[in-house]
Design an enzyme around this catalytic site. Structure first.
Site, PDB file in Angstrom:
ATOM      1  N   ARG A   1       0.812  -1.221   0.000  1.00 28.51           N
ATOM      2  CA  ARG A   1       0.000   0.000   0.000  1.00 28.51           C
ATOM      3  C   ARG A   1       0.843   1.269   0.000  1.00 28.51           C
ATOM      4  O   ARG A   1       0.631   2.169  -0.826  1.00 28.51           O
ATOM      5  CB  ARG A   1      -0.926   0.031   1.240  1.00 28.51           C
ATOM      6  CG  ARG A   1      -2.148  -0.825   1.128  1.00 28.51           C
ATOM      7  CD  ARG A   1      -2.484  -1.406   2.483  1.00 28.51           C
ATOM      8  NE  ARG A   1      -1.481  -2.400   2.788  1.00 28.51           N
ATOM      9  CZ  ARG A   1      -1.606  -3.688   2.479  1.00 28.51           C
ATOM     10  NH1 ARG A   1      -2.730  -4.122   1.977  1.00 28.51           N
ATOM     11  NH2 ARG A   1      -0.645  -4.558   2.712  1.00 28.51           N
ATOM     12  N   THR A   2       1.785   1.376   0.916  1.00 30.25           N
ATOM     13  CA  THR A   2       2.513   2.637   1.075  1.00 30.25           C
ATOM     14  C   THR A   2       3.353   2.921  -0.165  1.00 30.25           C
ATOM     15  O   THR A   2       3.364   4.045  -0.684  1.00 30.25           O
ATOM     16  CB  THR A   2       3.414   2.561   2.326  1.00 30.25           C
ATOM     17  OG1 THR A   2       2.636   2.050   3.409  1.00 30.25           O
ATOM     18  CG2 THR A   2       3.971   3.921   2.690  1.00 30.25           C
TER      19      THR A   2
ATOM     20  N   HIS B   1       4.703   5.747  11.654  1.00 33.05           N
ATOM     21  CA  HIS B   1       4.251   5.599  10.264  1.00 33.05           C
ATOM     22  C   HIS B   1       3.282   6.772  10.035  1.00 33.05           C
ATOM     23  O   HIS B   1       2.065   6.594   9.986  1.00 33.05           O
ATOM     24  CB  HIS B   1       3.572   4.247  10.092  1.00 33.05           C
ATOM     25  CG  HIS B   1       3.314   3.839   8.667  1.00 33.05           C
ATOM     26  ND1 HIS B   1       3.446   4.696   7.580  1.00 33.05           N
ATOM     27  CD2 HIS B   1       2.912   2.642   8.145  1.00 33.05           C
ATOM     28  CE1 HIS B   1       3.137   4.043   6.475  1.00 33.05           C
ATOM     29  NE2 HIS B   1       2.820   2.794   6.784  1.00 33.05           N
TER      30      HIS B   1
ATOM     31  N   LYS C   1      25.941  -5.466  -1.335  1.00 31.41           N
ATOM     32  CA  LYS C   1      27.415  -5.553  -1.266  1.00 31.41           C
ATOM     33  C   LYS C   1      27.937  -4.892  -0.002  1.00 31.41           C
ATOM     34  O   LYS C   1      29.134  -4.662   0.140  1.00 31.41           O
ATOM     35  CB  LYS C   1      28.025  -4.879  -2.493  1.00 31.41           C
ATOM     36  CG  LYS C   1      27.583  -5.481  -3.812  1.00 31.41           C
ATOM     37  CD  LYS C   1      28.143  -4.641  -4.970  1.00 31.41           C
ATOM     38  CE  LYS C   1      27.372  -4.915  -6.249  1.00 31.41           C
ATOM     39  NZ  LYS C   1      27.578  -3.864  -7.248  1.00 31.41           N
TER      40      LYS C   1
ATOM     41  N   ARG D   1      11.293   3.888   3.764  1.00 33.06           N
ATOM     42  CA  ARG D   1      10.831   2.858   4.702  1.00 33.06           C
ATOM     43  C   ARG D   1      12.033   2.024   5.096  1.00 33.06           C
ATOM     44  O   ARG D   1      12.803   1.562   4.240  1.00 33.06           O
ATOM     45  CB  ARG D   1       9.761   1.964   4.105  1.00 33.06           C
ATOM     46  CG  ARG D   1       9.483   0.764   5.014  1.00 33.06           C
ATOM     47  CD  ARG D   1       8.299  -0.018   4.642  1.00 33.06           C
ATOM     48  NE  ARG D   1       7.077   0.699   4.955  1.00 33.06           N
ATOM     49  CZ  ARG D   1       5.873   0.121   4.987  1.00 33.06           C
ATOM     50  NH1 ARG D   1       5.752  -1.165   4.733  1.00 33.06           N
ATOM     51  NH2 ARG D   1       4.798   0.818   5.269  1.00 33.06           N
TER      52      ARG D   1
HETATM   53  N1   CP Z   1      -0.306  -0.105   5.868  1.00 32.89           N
HETATM   54  C1   CP Z   1       0.909  -0.348   5.338  1.00 32.89           C
HETATM   55  O1   CP Z   1       1.915   0.286   5.689  1.00 32.89           O
HETATM   56  O2   CP Z   1       0.914  -1.334   4.388  1.00 32.89           O
HETATM   57  P1   CP Z   1       2.188  -1.755   3.531  1.00 32.89           P
HETATM   58  O3   CP Z   1       3.181  -2.393   4.468  1.00 32.89           O
HETATM   59  O4   CP Z   1       1.679  -2.697   2.483  1.00 32.89           O
HETATM   60  O5   CP Z   1       2.785  -0.501   2.934  1.00 32.89           O
END
Ligand code: CP
Length: 310
Positions: free
Chosen positions: A58-59, A136, A86, A108
């Site tokens: 999603r993100t 998040h 590496k 991320r």
């Molecule tokens: N909600 C969320 O962060 O989903 P993903 O890990 O798929 O990005």
């Protein structure tokens, strides 16, 4: 914009009016997503790097779509196919990418604080797309945006976050954000999955979901992180479902409809029954749609856009 921010690292310390600004701008972009032609020239000439060191559906996709809708140039970095394999460090990696003249980084990473570190070593705008168990922020903003579409105000709403609070960056960002917006926040889960002293953040802690359901307007149900089940934090998945799983039978005991949310990915039949996930009160897929609009708002405001959009 009230406070010109360069980065979005977390919601800890963000005021209600700053959060409201993201939600107001997201409302504008949400309308754009319903137009036949969804592309705007807003970020033309800007280059955004999506730096994903951890899996994401999603993100990652909604950031990429948000950037494309705003005409940014995009680079997608995946750690598994890069020189990280590496042994190159995070800082060396991003400094090399920045040397190629980029403007914004969406990151991320499994390490809490990774986005903060990048904000200290790069000139680019940094957006935290999830850093370990820390925060998040765009997930919590899109959650609050989705709630705001279904209620007149977040102030004085009662929102319960259910499940593995201890390992959840989604829970932390939601707690900070919802408290800043004046909501009442309840946490519910096994004692082993709720950090001690979390009540110092102004939340109420429960271990019995049947005491929580009659009190709430919104249930935000967290994924049980199956990869942690080997650490014995609760006896079995079946027992977790029996004590904390959100089922139609449990929801029937409430005297009003409850908005059902889940950040995804879901374990159907574990933390949430399949028919609840697909029910008329579920906004789980609306959260996903709203994620694109909210992320457009974040990109727009960090790039220096004004909240009054005409
Ligand atoms: N909600 C969320 O962060 O989903 P993903 O890990 O798929 O990005």
């Amino acid at each position: 914009m009230q406070t010109q921010k360069r980065h979005l690292l977390g919601l800890d310390g963000m005021s209600g009016s700053q959060i409201q600004e993201f939600l107001d701008v997201a409302k504008h972009f949400r309308e754009v997503l319903d137009r036949p032609i969804k592309r705007l020239p807003t970020l033309q000439g800007k280059t955004v790097v999506n730096l994903f060191y951890e899996p994401s559906t999603r993100t990652r996709i909604s950031f990429e779509l948000a950037e494309k809708r705003m005409s940014a140039d995009i680079v997608n970095f995946s750690a598994s196919t890069s020189s990280v394999k590496k042994g190159e460090t995070l800082i060396d990696t991003v400094k090399n990418i920045e040397a190629m003249k980029i403007d914004m980084v969406v990151v991320r990473h499994s390490s809490p604080g990774a986005a903060h570190i990048l904000s200290r070593v790069l000139d680019a705008n940094i957006i935290n797309a999830g850093d370990g168990g820390h925060e998040h922020p765009t997930q919590a903003l899109l959650d609050m945006f989705t709630i705001s579409q279904n209620f007149s105000s977040l102030k004085d709403l009662t929102v319960a976050i259910v499940g593995d609070i201890a390992h959840s960056r989604v829970a932390m960002s939601n707690i900070y954000g919802l408290k800043s917006m004046g909501a009442r926040v309840l946490l519910c889960g096994p004692a082993t999955l709720i950090p001690r002293e979390i009540d110092k953040l102004g939340v109420e802690v429960y271990h019995n979901i049947d005491e929580v359901i009659p009190q709430v307007d919104v249930l935000n149900i967290l994924r049980i992180q199956l990869e942690r089940q080997s650490s014995g934090l609760f006896p079995s998945l079946r027992e977790y479902h029996n004590y904390f799983g959100i089922t139609r039978e449990r929801l029937r005991r409430a005297d009003r409809p409850i908005l059902i949310m889940h950040p995804g990915p879901m374990n159907r039949g574990l933390e949430i029954a399949s028919d609840v996930a697909d029910s008329e009160h579920s906004v789980i897929l609306e959260q996903v749609t709203n994620g694109v609009a909210l992320r457009m708002a974040v990109l727009y405001l960090l790039a220096g856009g004004q909240s009054e959009i005409h």
